[in-house]
Design a protein around this motif. Sequence first.
Motif, mmCIF file in Angstrom:
data_model
loop_
_atom_site.group_PDB
_atom_site.id
_atom_site.type_symbol
_atom_site.label_atom_id
_atom_site.label_comp_id
_atom_site.label_asym_id
_atom_site.label_seq_id
_atom_site.Cartn_x
_atom_site.Cartn_y
_atom_site.Cartn_z
ATOM 1 N N ASN A 134 -5.500 -4.701 -4.337
ATOM 2 C CA ASN A 134 -6.462 -3.429 -4.846
ATOM 3 C C ASN A 134 -6.992 -2.945 -5.743
ATOM 4 N N LYS A 135 -6.721 -3.012 -7.118
ATOM 5 C CA LYS A 135 -6.114 -2.494 -8.127
ATOM 6 C C LYS A 135 -7.159 -1.855 -8.659
ATOM 7 N N GLU A 136 -7.591 -0.336 -7.894
ATOM 8 C CA GLU A 136 -8.530 0.198 -8.379
ATOM 9 C C GLU A 136 -8.505 1.470 -10.318
ATOM 10 N N LYS A 186 3.745 2.931 -11.965
ATOM 11 C CA LYS A 186 2.406 3.343 -11.143
ATOM 12 C C LYS A 186 2.625 4.984 -10.459
ATOM 13 N N ARG A 192 0.755 -1.069 -0.338
ATOM 14 C CA ARG A 192 0.073 -0.039 -0.061
ATOM 15 C C ARG A 192 0.974 1.069 0.087
ATOM 16 N N ILE A 244 -2.544 4.143 -3.540
ATOM 17 C CA ILE A 244 -2.603 2.304 -4.405
ATOM 18 C C ILE A 244 -2.768 1.426 -3.290
ATOM 19 N N ASP A 245 -3.239 0.942 -3.427
ATOM 20 C CA ASP A 245 -2.832 -0.659 -2.388
ATOM 21 C C ASP A 245 -2.862 -1.780 -4.112
#
Length: 150
Positions: free
Chosen positions: A148-150, A48, A2, A144-145
């Motif tokens: 949990n790629k949102e 990212k 995270r 950003i985790d």
Amino acid sequence: MRIVIQRVTEASVTVNEQITGAIGTGLLVLMGIEDADTEEDIQWLSNKIVNLRIFNDENGVMNLGIKEVNGDVLLVSQFTLHASTKKGNRPSYIKASKPETAIPMYEKMIKQLETDLGKKIQTGIFGADMKVRLLNDGPVTIVIDSKNKE
């Protein structure tokens, strides 16, 4: 893994009254590591970080990445990003990796960011009592985790 990314005009980290890392325009990245994290998470997050278009172009639109503004990165480890506050009022940090697991992952992230950014990054000291100073620009703060790629 995270991370919290903050777009800054300046940031620094101090340990025992000594500055261990400092940047001007760029990104302050706070990073929490858990046991389930892998090198794939490092590569994905580094990509990212380096390619997020969160810097203003000539029209004031967030359209530029850190490379395009010749910005820097300050990476700081922060196990409290994996705090669980589900029960009671005292956070649990059970999900945060122990140093024997987290330190190698932190060091791999440093190397990956330097490779992807094409230059040295600044850091804190893993596990130290750090004082982080920043001037958030915007403010722009992104969480950003990698799980949990949102």
